[in-house]
Design a protein around this motif. Structure first.
Motif: not given
Lengths: 335, 247
Positions: A47-60
């Motif tokens: 994902a794009h974030t304020r601080t650049g490209q990061k990994a985002v884990k979304i939980g079920e």
């Protein structure tokens, strides 16, 4: 604990590239670039974030994701944060009226162990194992056990090529029951130990990873097999593969749980690698029959007292000096 | 949840009960008594599957437990996952109750900011590690289950390994149905060890009827018996209130 999807109402939760949201609590904006993978506790996106490209884990599942965040948080308190991907944000995503927890972490880009070895050669595998054992040792000294150690949870970053782990969902405090595991790498499955979180649990899994590199299709345990049977089965698999056979002693000791810590296994592995490489050129110095001699000479560079009439000590000293100064240089860059 | 102990019935079946009361009703009653009913359905492919599936799900739903349908080769993994997941659910429920007493009703763990939530989950994790657990395992031995029994045995051994890796105490009991003479037969009374399983299933003859409801009933009674035996002895010897479990 491993999560099952049967109960989860959000089984098909999938965000398409371009989806954007702002975190409920911390108000940080996110925009999805692509899906990176599916872990046991949720889906990981780039994902794009304020601080650049990061990994985002979304939980079920709210619970297990929070467990994972707790682990990452504990890691971030460790000096230098070398244990896992660094944790950057923890928040909730509100999507179509439902609340999903997520966290944002450093994005590790790289290849899987097996892909890398296929491309660059299998001689890398023992090197990565040594790196991995060093990391495990540090993790263990902090009081944790990785738990679900397997190639899927490892990634080769670089250059310079380095093995890193990225899914810490199975990481468990020592002394507890391992939270998450995968049967092939689990000593409980093979009847060769329990699932108590202790260093030897991870070392068993590390040995299985090395074995798997020679048998990428894996193999199963026969139903109802005793521990002696499974051990001799594993021994046969090791002996039948020429690249593995060289590591037979280390592997078997790890499988039998004979290494109390990662440091000892690492030491044995390094010695095996050295023996293997020094055997190639035909310079058999079988005078003393002491295989440690050469390693001692190489290690004890600082205070090597018995200088023989050869250039070897000088060369070794110079190389180690160069190596040390480059390490210092890189550390300086790092800080 | 009395005395800081989790009580579970774990039913291994291929569904399709055909004798006695509705198993879902018995499961609902069990839930009221504080005993969770989890079901692992070992189903074959074919026409019987749908019916079996429905029964498996409805028993677990009524019994406040977890259900999972598996192929027989995933049995070991599933049995251990279902048991642990159900434990976590129970504990989560307990913690949730405590929380709403403190924070006012309607307040859920998920409503807390992520930091606080993490602390709550730590408590749940800690409890899951230390709480004592009683599992009564109920194995369907109807003819269609026969070829799966070696795998069932493996799965139970595996479960025992997982649970023994915890700090908390575990007790297991094993019932099968239909039994030789009765609808339900006790194979193993409450014991901390499940190593004694070896060979148990080979000796068993599998029967044609599937009295799942009565078997659950017998399981419930066995829990009751354990309770009354306990209270005759010194009260609460190895049991302690959950609030005092050390944190």
């Amino acid at each position: 604990m491993e999560k099952m999807n049967s109960q989860s109402k959000n089984q098909a939760f999938d965000l398409v590239p371009g989806t954007a949201w702002t975190g409920k609590w911390n108000q940080n904006p996110y925009k999805i670039i692509k899906t990176l993978g599916k872990g046991a506790n949720g889906v990981v996106y780039l994902a794009h974030t304020r601080t650049g490209q990061k990994a985002v884990k979304i939980g079920e599942d709210k619970m297990s994701l929070t467990s994972e965040v707790n682990v990452l948080r504990a890691f971030s308190k460790v000096q230098g944060n070398v244990l896992g991907p660094s944790l950057l944000d923890v928040d909730d995503l509100i999507w179509k009226g439902e609340v999903y927890p997520f966290f944002c972490m450093e994005y590790l880009e790289g290849e899987t162990l097996l892909d890398f070895a296929k491309k660059r050669g299998t001689e890398w595998i023992p090197v990565f194992m040594v790196q991995l054992l060093g990391d495990l040792d540090r993790l263990h000294q902090e009081g944790w056990i990785f738990g679900d150690l397997k190639p899927d949870n490892l990634i080769i970053t670089g250059p310079p090529s380095r093995v890193r782990w990225f899914d810490v969902g199975g990481t468990t405090k020592q002394g507890r029951a391992v939270k998450e595991y995968t049967e092939f790498y689990d000593r409980g499955y093979w009847g060769l130990g329990d699932r108590k979180a202790e260093p030897s649990y991870d070392l068993f899994a590390a040995a299985m990873i090395l074995i798997e590199t020679a048998y990428p299709r894996r193999f199963d345990k026969p139903v109802g097999a005793s521990s002696e049977k499974t051990l001799s089965l594993l021994r046969r698999y090791i002996q039948h593969s020429p690249p593995l056979a060289a590591y037979q002693n280390v592997l078997l000791r790890a499988l039998k749980g004979e290494y109390p810590n990662a440091q000892l296994m690492k030491k044995d592995l390094i010695q095996t690698i050295e023996k293997k490489t020094s055997r190639k050129p035909p310079r058999n110095q079988q005078r003393t029959g002491n295989p440690r001699k050469s390693t001692q000479g190489r290690r004890g560079s600082a205070g090597s007292s018995k200088e023989k009439a050869s250039y070897r000590p000088e060369i070794i000293l110079t190389t180690s000096f160069l190596f040390l100064s480059s390490v210092l240089y890189f550390m300086g860059q790092w800080m | 949840m009395n005395h800081g102990k989790i009580k579970q019935i774990l039913l291994l079946t291929d569904g399709c009960s055909n004798q006695g009361e509705d198993p879902a009703a018995v499961a609902a009653f069990a839930k009221e008594k504080g005993i969770t009913v989890n079901v692992v359905g070992v189903l074959d492919h074919g026409s019987a599957r749908d019916h079996g599936l429905q029964e498996v799900e409805s028993i677990a739903a009524s019994g406040g437990g977890v259900s999972q349908i598996v192929n027989v080769n995933q049995l070991a993994r599933t049995v251990q996952m279902v048991t642990k997941q159900s434990m976590t659910h129970t504990l989560h429920g307990v913690v949730q109750n405590e929380l709403s007493q403190i924070l006012g009703s309607g307040q859920e763990v998920d409503d807390l900011p992520p930091d606080k939530r993490g602390e709550v989950i730590d408590v749940v994790d800690e409890l899951g590690e230390t709480v004592n657990l009683d599992v009564l395992i109920l194995v369907d031995m109807s003819a269609s289950m026969k070829p799966k029994l070696p795998m069932v045995q493996d799965a139970l051994t595996d479960l025992s390994i997982s649970l023994h890796s915890r700090t908390g105490e575990n007790h297991f009991a094993l019932f099968v149905f239909p039994g030789k003479r009765k609808e339900t037969e006790k194979v193993l009374d409450w014991t901390p060890e499940m190593n004694s399983l070896t060979g148990v299933f080979q000796r068993m003859t599998t029967g044609g009827i599937t009295p799942t409801g009565p078997a659950l009933q017998a399981a419930l009674q066995h829990f009751d018996k354990r309770l009354s035996k306990r209270s005759l002895k010194r009260y609460g010897e190895d049991e302690f209130p959950i609030e005092e479990s050390g944190f």
